[in-house]
Design a protein around this motif. Structure first.
Motif, PDB file in Angstrom:
ATOM      1  N   ALA A  47      44.985  31.520  55.090  1.00 15.40           N
ATOM      2  CA  ALA A  47      44.184  30.872  56.200  1.00 15.40           C
ATOM      3  C   ALA A  47      44.519  31.739  57.290  1.00 15.40           C
ATOM      4  O   ALA A  47      45.642  32.561  57.435  1.00 15.40           O
ATOM      5  N   PHE A  48      43.550  31.707  58.134  1.00 19.60           N
ATOM      6  CA  PHE A  48      43.738  32.654  59.452  1.00 19.60           C
ATOM      7  C   PHE A  48      43.041  31.822  60.487  1.00 19.60           C
ATOM      8  O   PHE A  48      42.017  31.444  60.485  1.00 19.60           O
ATOM      9  N   VAL A  49      43.851  31.832  61.613  1.00 18.81           N
ATOM     10  CA  VAL A  49      43.265  31.168  62.911  1.00 18.81           C
ATOM     11  C   VAL A  49      43.661  32.383  64.130  1.00 18.81           C
ATOM     12  O   VAL A  49      44.768  32.959  64.190  1.00 18.81           O
ATOM     13  N   VAL A 450      47.449  33.351  63.610  1.00 21.30           N
ATOM     14  CA  VAL A 450      48.276  32.776  62.786  1.00 21.30           C
ATOM     15  C   VAL A 450      47.641  33.159  61.300  1.00 21.30           C
ATOM     16  O   VAL A 450      46.539  33.140  61.004  1.00 21.30           O
ATOM     17  N   VAL A 451      48.395  33.965  60.490  1.00 21.52           N
ATOM     18  CA  VAL A 451      47.985  34.198  59.098  1.00 21.52           C
ATOM     19  C   VAL A 451      49.161  33.696  58.117  1.00 21.52           C
ATOM     20  O   VAL A 451      50.165  34.105  58.542  1.00 21.52           O
ATOM     21  N   LEU A 452      48.547  32.976  57.067  1.00 18.74           N
ATOM     22  CA  LEU A 452      49.319  32.383  55.940  1.00 18.74           C
ATOM     23  C   LEU A 452      48.714  32.835  54.892  1.00 18.74           C
ATOM     24  O   LEU A 452      47.588  32.834  54.549  1.00 18.74           O
ATOM     25  N   GLU A 453      49.693  33.148  53.762  1.00 19.62           N
ATOM     26  CA  GLU A 453      49.348  33.475  52.627  1.00 19.62           C
ATOM     27  C   GLU A 453      50.353  33.043  51.536  1.00 19.62           C
ATOM     28  O   GLU A 453      51.869  33.360  51.823  1.00 19.62           O
ATOM     29  N   ASN A 454      50.062  32.263  50.841  1.00 17.68           N
ATOM     30  CA  ASN A 454      50.800  31.569  49.810  1.00 17.68           C
ATOM     31  C   ASN A 454      50.471  31.992  48.271  1.00 17.68           C
ATOM     32  O   ASN A 454      49.216  32.377  48.209  1.00 17.68           O
ATOM     33  N   GLY A 455      51.391  31.878  47.168  1.00 15.73           N
ATOM     34  CA  GLY A 455      50.933  32.010  45.946  1.00 15.73           C
ATOM     35  C   GLY A 455      51.086  33.459  45.532  1.00 15.73           C
ATOM     36  O   GLY A 455      50.544  34.021  44.621  1.00 15.73           O
TER      37      GLY A 455
END
Length: 489
Positions: A47-49, A450-455
């Protein structure tokens, strides 16, 4: 265009149309959104905002409502709520009291050490506090040493991984904290190296770096092979068995979390009294309260919350984060309040700031819990609020700076190129997770992201493969190009 996994061509075009419609409805930047979509990985959850500060809507919200593991980005919430709930000048205290009388170098009565969960209390400070007895001429205590604190509250939050619990970044959160409830040690080889491709163990020694009431029984060593791993098992209060092997032939720094905070604090206190030549005739015992008629012999205080939050953001300190959460819980729910009540207070504080968390999940203040779930959209709302709120804005200066300080001082790819010295952000990393949230500026305009990376797998998590570094470099380059074109018109 990102290709959803297991989607037909017709389904992919439908998704693209929906994305375009969403971009139009929320006035997002089409060019930046297409850039993010093109660079997004297809084998992890991301996700990126991105927002231009001062503008109402985000420029980009790519999977902005998707709830993912925040890891240490959770600390942004805790730091903000702590300032609002406790106040920036709040301090933890540790007090020394007695209900007895002092006469002829004898204290007749009990001695009370009242602990409030100061996450920065050191054994040196504890000695300074107990040395007040010597200053008062006391050489003998005819009574018990009572350690006063919460003895019933859980010291770990739901969702903490069991095999993290012996390591200092998951040290137990308690009223009783000395030296971060952590003991530092080093393992060194004592035998000759093994020939290459030879199985076996080189003996090693494990020694504590400084004196502490903690015991390590070790038969760990150095060996060859892909399955060479270290392990520890609790054998009793603050006593571990350290086994296994380490594949690299070099001194190895170790950081063990204690497993019994009250016993650790009690043992430290007794050792300090012995070192001061003050004889305790009674026992070290636990209590939940000190007598109301006990009088104070001395007190020490922590640094204020503003300084504690600066340290927790810069160094990503889990213990500070969770002690602040429990302090918020105690303020609203009383001395027995725990993680659940703390999360409730935190959520209420953020909702009063206009940040809605009802559809998200929080379990602790540090982000260690694998049950936490937050969206990039909510985290970005908080960043915007921090920037706009004079009470919270000092938190921005506390964030790590790329290539300079904190958890971004040596983190690739922030030590070189366009990102160095430019990004100020909170990192959020744990197994399978690599997140980043913070600020940068381009051509006089300030942005939050905001940068989210999971997995992620171990191979994916290599620094050179960090998606947040790639997307931020690309976004900044495009913003700079636009600014240059605008200036040359």
């Amino acid at each position: 265009m990102m290709r959803p996994i297991n989607s037909s061509p017709r389904r992919r075009w439908a998704v693209l149309c929906l994305c375009v419609a969403s971009i139009s409805a929320t006035a997002q930047d089409v060019g930046l959104t297409q850039l993010v979509t093109t660079l997004a990985p297809t084998d992890t959850s991301v996700a990126f905002v991105l927002s231009e500060l001062g503008q109402q809507e985000p420029l980009v919200s790519y999977h902005g409502q998707l709830k993912l593991l925040p890891a240490s980005l959770q600390k942004l919430l805790t730091a903000s709520a702590a300032i609002k709930v406790l106040g920036g000048d709040f301090r933890f205290t540790t007090s020394l009291l007695t209900d007895g009388r002092i006469e002829d170098q004898l204290l007749s009565g009990n001695l009370y050490l009242v602990f409030k969960g100061d996450p920065a209390l050191t054994s040196i400070q504890l000695r300074t506090l107990l040395a007040k007895l010597k200053e008062l001429g006391i050489r003998r205590i005819q009574g018990d040493l009572m350690l006063v604190g919460n003895t019933r509250r859980a010291t770990k939050a739901p969702g903490w991984v069991w095999d993290d619990l012996g390591i200092c970044y998951a040290a137990p959160v308690s009223s009783f904290i000395v030296d971060g409830n952590c003991v530092k040690a080093v393992m060194r080889p004592t035998g000759k190296p093994l020939p290459k491709d030879t199985m076996g163990i080189i003996p090693a020694t494990v020694t504590l770096r400084s004196k502490a009431p903690f015991t390590v029984d070790s038969d760990a060593g150095y060996g060859n092979g892909a399955f060479c791993q270290l392990a520890l098992v609790n054998k009793g209060p603050n006593h571990i068995d350290f086994t296994g092997c380490f594949p690299e032939k070099r001194p190895l720094n170790l950081a063990f979390a204690i497993n019994d905070p009250a016993a650790f604090t009690g043992d430290w206190s007794r050792e300090i009294l012995d070192g001061l030549n003050i004889r305790l005739t009674g026992q070290v015992r636990l209590a939940s309260l000190a007598p109301v008629d006990a009088h104070c012999l001395g007190e020490i205080s922590s640094v204020p919350v503003y300084d504690l939050t600066a340290k927790l953001l810069l160094e990503s300190d889990n213990l500070i984060s969770d002690t602040l959460l429990l302090a918020m819980a105690e303020k609203h729910w009383g001395k027995d309040a725990g993680f659940n009540q703390g999360v409730t207070v935190l959520s209420q504080a953020l909702e009063e700031m206009g940040i809605e968390l009802s559809n998200h999940r929080l379990e602790d203040g540090s982000g260690l819990s694998r049950y936490n779930l937050l969206s990039a959209g909510v985290l970005n709302q908080l960043l915007v609020q921090i920037h706009a709120d004079p009470q919270l804005r000092p938190l921005i200066n506390a964030l790590p700076k790329a290539g300079e300080s904190g958890t971004l001082a040596h983190k690739a790819p922030y030590t070189q190129g366009t990102l160095k010295h430019r990004i100020i952000a909170k990192t959020g990393s744990m197994g399978g997770v690599d997140n980043l949230a913070g600020y940068f500026s381009v051509a006089g305009k300030d942005y939050s992201f905001v940068v989210l990376e999971n997995g992620l797998t171990i191979e994916d998590n290599a620094p050179q493969k960090a998606w947040h570094g790639k997307i931020l470099a690309a976004v900044i380059q495009q913003l700079e190009s636009r600014a240059l074109r605008d200036n040359t018109r």
